[in-house]
Design a protein around this motif. Sequence first.
Motif, PDB file in Angstrom:
ATOM      1  N   GLY A 108      35.522  34.571  42.018  1.00 56.58           N
ATOM      2  CA  GLY A 108      35.601  33.640  40.903  1.00 56.58           C
ATOM      3  C   GLY A 108      34.269  33.484  40.201  1.00 56.58           C
ATOM      4  N   VAL A 109      34.317  33.300  38.878  1.00 61.83           N
ATOM      5  CA  VAL A 109      33.127  33.069  38.064  1.00 61.83           C
ATOM      6  C   VAL A 109      33.141  31.600  37.630  1.00 61.83           C
ATOM      7  N   ILE A 110      32.083  30.872  37.966  1.00 61.00           N
ATOM      8  CA  ILE A 110      32.012  29.445  37.654  1.00 61.00           C
ATOM      9  C   ILE A 110      31.164  29.267  36.404  1.00 61.00           C
ATOM     10  N   ASP A 111      31.793  28.818  35.312  1.00 65.08           N
ATOM     11  CA  ASP A 111      31.052  28.698  34.058  1.00 65.08           C
ATOM     12  C   ASP A 111      30.325  27.368  33.964  1.00 65.08           C
ATOM     13  N   LYS A 112      29.596  27.175  32.891  1.00 66.01           N
ATOM     14  CA  LYS A 112      28.738  25.997  32.742  1.00 66.01           C
ATOM     15  C   LYS A 112      29.536  24.699  32.608  1.00 66.01           C
ATOM     16  N   THR A 113      30.805  24.810  32.216  1.00 65.62           N
ATOM     17  CA  THR A 113      31.633  23.610  32.060  1.00 65.62           C
ATOM     18  C   THR A 113      32.392  23.270  33.333  1.00 65.62           C
ATOM     19  N   GLY A 114      32.228  24.092  34.377  1.00 70.47           N
ATOM     20  CA  GLY A 114      32.904  23.815  35.638  1.00 70.47           C
ATOM     21  C   GLY A 114      34.248  24.476  35.796  1.00 70.47           C
ATOM     22  N   VAL A 115      34.616  25.350  34.870  1.00 74.48           N
ATOM     23  CA  VAL A 115      35.867  26.093  34.987  1.00 74.48           C
ATOM     24  C   VAL A 115      35.628  27.337  35.839  1.00 74.48           C
ATOM     25  N   VAL A 116      36.571  27.631  36.727  1.00 79.85           N
ATOM     26  CA  VAL A 116      36.456  28.783  37.606  1.00 79.85           C
ATOM     27  C   VAL A 116      37.425  29.867  37.134  1.00 79.85           C
ATOM     28  N   HIS A 117      36.863  31.022  36.772  1.00 80.33           N
ATOM     29  CA  HIS A 117      37.644  32.143  36.267  1.00 80.33           C
ATOM     30  C   HIS A 117      37.879  33.116  37.417  1.00 80.33           C
ATOM     31  N   LEU A 118      39.117  33.248  37.866  1.00 80.69           N
ATOM     32  CA  LEU A 118      39.440  34.131  38.982  1.00 80.69           C
ATOM     33  C   LEU A 118      39.552  35.561  38.474  1.00 80.69           C
ATOM     34  N   VAL A 119      38.730  36.457  39.019  1.00 81.90           N
ATOM     35  CA  VAL A 119      38.669  37.834  38.523  1.00 81.90           C
ATOM     36  C   VAL A 119      39.070  38.869  39.565  1.00 81.90           C
ATOM     37  N   GLY A 120      39.197  38.484  40.813  1.00 78.31           N
ATOM     38  CA  GLY A 120      39.557  39.430  41.845  1.00 78.31           C
ATOM     39  C   GLY A 120      39.932  38.723  43.126  1.00 78.31           C
ATOM     40  N   TYR A 121      40.605  39.451  44.014  1.00 75.71           N
ATOM     41  CA  TYR A 121      40.932  38.857  45.314  1.00 75.71           C
ATOM     42  C   TYR A 121      41.090  39.968  46.342  1.00 75.71           C
ATOM     43  N   GLY A 122      40.310  39.857  47.399  1.00 75.64           N
ATOM     44  CA  GLY A 122      40.223  40.899  48.409  1.00 75.64           C
ATOM     45  C   GLY A 122      38.769  41.295  48.548  1.00 75.64           C
ATOM     46  N   ARG A 123      38.534  42.504  48.993  1.00 75.72           N
ATOM     47  CA  ARG A 123      37.158  42.977  49.120  1.00 75.72           C
ATOM     48  C   ARG A 123      36.532  43.077  47.726  1.00 75.72           C
ATOM     49  N   ALA A 124      35.350  42.498  47.551  1.00 78.57           N
ATOM     50  CA  ALA A 124      34.650  42.515  46.263  1.00 78.57           C
ATOM     51  C   ALA A 124      33.195  42.886  46.477  1.00 78.57           C
ATOM     52  N   ASN A 125      32.586  43.503  45.476  1.00 81.33           N
ATOM     53  CA  ASN A 125      31.183  43.932  45.557  1.00 81.33           C
ATOM     54  C   ASN A 125      30.250  42.766  45.246  1.00 81.33           C
ATOM     55  N   HIS A 126      30.127  41.828  46.186  1.00 78.02           N
ATOM     56  CA  HIS A 126      29.275  40.667  45.896  1.00 78.02           C
ATOM     57  C   HIS A 126      28.211  40.414  46.963  1.00 78.02           C
ATOM     58  N   ALA A 127      28.540  40.567  48.221  1.00 73.90           N
ATOM     59  CA  ALA A 127      27.592  40.210  49.286  1.00 73.90           C
ATOM     60  C   ALA A 127      26.656  41.359  49.631  1.00 73.90           C
ATOM     61  N   GLY A 128      27.189  42.572  49.681  1.00 73.68           N
ATOM     62  CA  GLY A 128      26.367  43.705  50.086  1.00 73.68           C
ATOM     63  C   GLY A 128      25.907  43.569  51.519  1.00 73.68           C
ATOM     64  N   GLY A 129      24.761  44.188  51.829  1.00 72.25           N
ATOM     65  CA  GLY A 129      24.220  44.127  53.182  1.00 72.25           C
ATOM     66  C   GLY A 129      23.440  42.855  53.423  1.00 72.25           C
ATOM     67  N   GLY A 130      23.512  42.356  54.638  1.00 71.13           N
ATOM     68  CA  GLY A 130      22.798  41.133  54.987  1.00 71.13           C
ATOM     69  C   GLY A 130      22.422  41.102  56.445  1.00 71.13           C
TER      70      GLY A 130
END
Length: 276
Positions: A75-97
């Motif tokens: 989800g993408v959280i915009d400046k007004t507090g709306v959450v835009h859902l763009v995907g569900y499942g494995r996503a390229n966000h965390a990477g290695g940690g």
Amino acid sequence: MATPLSAADFLAALRAEGVKVVEVGNWRTHNRNHKGAWGPVHGVIVHHTVTAGTTNSVQICRDGYTSLPGPLCHGVIDKTGVVHLVGYGRANHAGGGDPAVLQQVIDESYGTAPSRPTKGNTNGVDGNHAFYGFECINLGDGKDPWPAAQLDAIERVSAAICRAHSWSAKSVIGHLEWSADKVDPKGFTMPDMRARIAKRLAGKPGTPTTPEENTVALTDADVKKIWSYPLANPADNNTTRQAGTYLRYADQRHNDLADQLDRIEALLKKLTDDKS
């Protein structure tokens, strides 16, 4: 450790917490599952986008880049507090940690913050299978403001997922707490955000939102039409300008005007305080 929520249960959890949601295209099945497992899940990672403008940021997070295909979050959280859902499942966000951080999140065993990560994207363990991810629209320069509505949305989406999985606020971390080579989110602290999430989890969910009020469901075909539709400009008879370009411009102008208004209100308040 938990089995990921179904897309329907995920959406219901967000709505129950009072999150304002927009569904973008085929978000329920848009994922990177063909590259690896999605789950078990252990927590939530909060990011900043290093972009400006809602339309532009949502498109980037949904589609990604040639070198990093989307979705880049759930989800993408915009400046007004709306959450835009763009995907569900494995996503390229965390990477290695850092595996030590992962264990601390699983055990919820740390103090105010996990230990400082010593491993990063190139030498760490895969986090894309293990975390829900939310990108928050912010330039990440320490100067771009974090409006109250946006921080409230971060708190709510995190609490919604923690509540659904019976996790504590310690299952929510920032990207900088996961990976040694990341700095996001920048502009607020994760210990402060976790304190807010913990306080919310101690109470009942917020006022639920409804699909009729907050959802604009788009198909993939709709999204493609929006970005490629030719838009005539009466002022210059330019029929080659694309709707996506115009929307990005309009969105950025809106944000610029909102920032100007915030600065004017701050100056007025300072003048009032000085006179009192």
